[in-house]
Design a protein around this motif. Sequence first.
Motif, PDB file in Angstrom:
ATOM      1  N   PRO A  50       0.996  -0.915  -0.067  1.00 10.36           N
ATOM      2  CA  PRO A  50      -0.035  -0.081  -0.025  1.00 10.36           C
ATOM      3  C   PRO A  50       0.932   1.197  -0.068  1.00 10.36           C
ATOM      4  CG  PRO A  50      -0.950  -1.481   1.777  1.00 10.36           C
ATOM      5  CD  PRO A  50       0.689  -1.983   1.284  1.00 10.36           C
ATOM      6  N   HIS A  51       0.613   2.152  -0.948  1.00 18.44           N
ATOM      7  CA  HIS A  51       1.175   3.435  -0.881  1.00 18.44           C
ATOM      8  C   HIS A  51       0.525   4.168   0.194  1.00 18.44           C
ATOM      9  CE1 HIS A  51       1.447   7.861  -1.929  1.00 18.44           C
ATOM     10  NE2 HIS A  51       2.964   7.325  -2.405  1.00 18.44           N
ATOM     11  N   LYS A  52       1.439   5.256   0.912  1.00 23.06           N
ATOM     12  CA  LYS A  52       0.985   5.902   2.081  1.00 23.06           C
ATOM     13  C   LYS A  52      -0.521   6.696   2.001  1.00 23.06           C
ATOM     14  CE  LYS A  52       3.578  10.210   1.999  1.00 23.06           C
ATOM     15  NZ  LYS A  52       4.657  11.140   2.733  1.00 23.06           N
ATOM     16  N   VAL A  75       7.501   3.135 -10.961  1.00 22.86           N
ATOM     17  CA  VAL A  75       6.726   3.087 -10.120  1.00 22.86           C
ATOM     18  C   VAL A  75       5.579   2.141 -10.834  1.00 22.86           C
ATOM     19  CG1 VAL A  75       5.104   3.961  -8.248  1.00 22.86           C
ATOM     20  CG2 VAL A  75       7.523   5.211  -8.986  1.00 22.86           C
ATOM     21  N   LEU A  76       5.269   0.993 -10.203  1.00 21.35           N
ATOM     22  CA  LEU A  76       4.098   0.263 -10.648  1.00 21.35           C
ATOM     23  C   LEU A  76       3.020   0.720  -9.806  1.00 21.35           C
ATOM     24  CD1 LEU A  76       5.851  -3.340 -11.378  1.00 21.35           C
ATOM     25  CD2 LEU A  76       5.473  -1.341 -13.023  1.00 21.35           C
ATOM     26  N   ALA A  77       1.815   0.733 -10.393  1.00 20.43           N
ATOM     27  CA  ALA A  77       0.639   1.134  -9.626  1.00 20.43           C
ATOM     28  C   ALA A  77      -0.493   0.253  -9.920  1.00 20.43           C
ATOM     29  CB  ALA A  77       0.315   2.573  -9.485  1.00 20.43           C
ATOM     30  N   LEU A  93      -0.431   9.906  -7.097  1.00 18.92           N
ATOM     31  CA  LEU A  93       1.008   9.266  -7.211  1.00 18.92           C
ATOM     32  C   LEU A  93       1.782  10.228  -8.224  1.00 18.92           C
ATOM     33  CD1 LEU A  93      -0.068   5.649  -7.654  1.00 18.92           C
ATOM     34  CD2 LEU A  93       0.978   6.742  -5.722  1.00 18.92           C
ATOM     35  N   ALA A  94       1.192  10.541  -9.147  1.00 17.73           N
ATOM     36  CA  ALA A  94       2.279  11.334 -10.280  1.00 17.73           C
ATOM     37  C   ALA A  94       2.435  12.830  -9.653  1.00 17.73           C
ATOM     38  CB  ALA A  94       1.230  11.877 -11.350  1.00 17.73           C
TER      39      ALA A  94
END
Length: 204
Positions: A50-52, A75-77, A93-94
């Motif tokens: 998980p991203h913050k 960065v894979l999302a 994210l960008a």
Amino acid sequence: MNDASTGSESGAWLVVGLGNPGPSYAGHRHNVGYRVADELASRLGSGFRPHKSGRADVVEGRLGGPGGIGGERVVLARPRCYMNETGGPVSTLAKFYKIPVERIIAVHDELDIAFDTLRVKRGGGDNGHNGLRSMRRSLDSGEFYRVRVGIGRPPGRQDPASFVLSDYSSAERKALPFQVDRAADAVESLLTEGLEATQSRFNS
């Protein structure tokens, strides 16, 4: 580095696999972007975390280098929301990684391309795809790259919306790993060879 909890990645790429979260959607045609993202993560030897921001799962690493060494920082999302809300997490994210729209790659299903075929392009409309529409709205631009993984048109009079939210046929499931692998190759080619070379190799 698997966890995207620190800092920004100047010069990185953002590769987004489009899909719907949860096991009930996992086998659907609409989730092939998730499958390609999973394949790319396996090439990095990492799993998603998980991203913050709480709105996406991510993996960080390098792709496209010879023998898996070096390559481009990526960065894979996988957004943790439904397809029509994809743009919010992608925009977040960008901004977090300071990645411009021209270094974003969306991997998604495409009705107007035959199954077991793919096309690569940059820019364009959304062609009725809710994930692309959401991305274009949130990024205020459609000038990102697209790896368009063909799923074909629905048979007979089946509604396209129900078709994309249905599982692959048994015959398709046998070929699907090869299609996913080829789409992941196309992403790596975009990172290292650029659009024209990638189109020449994969748009056939």
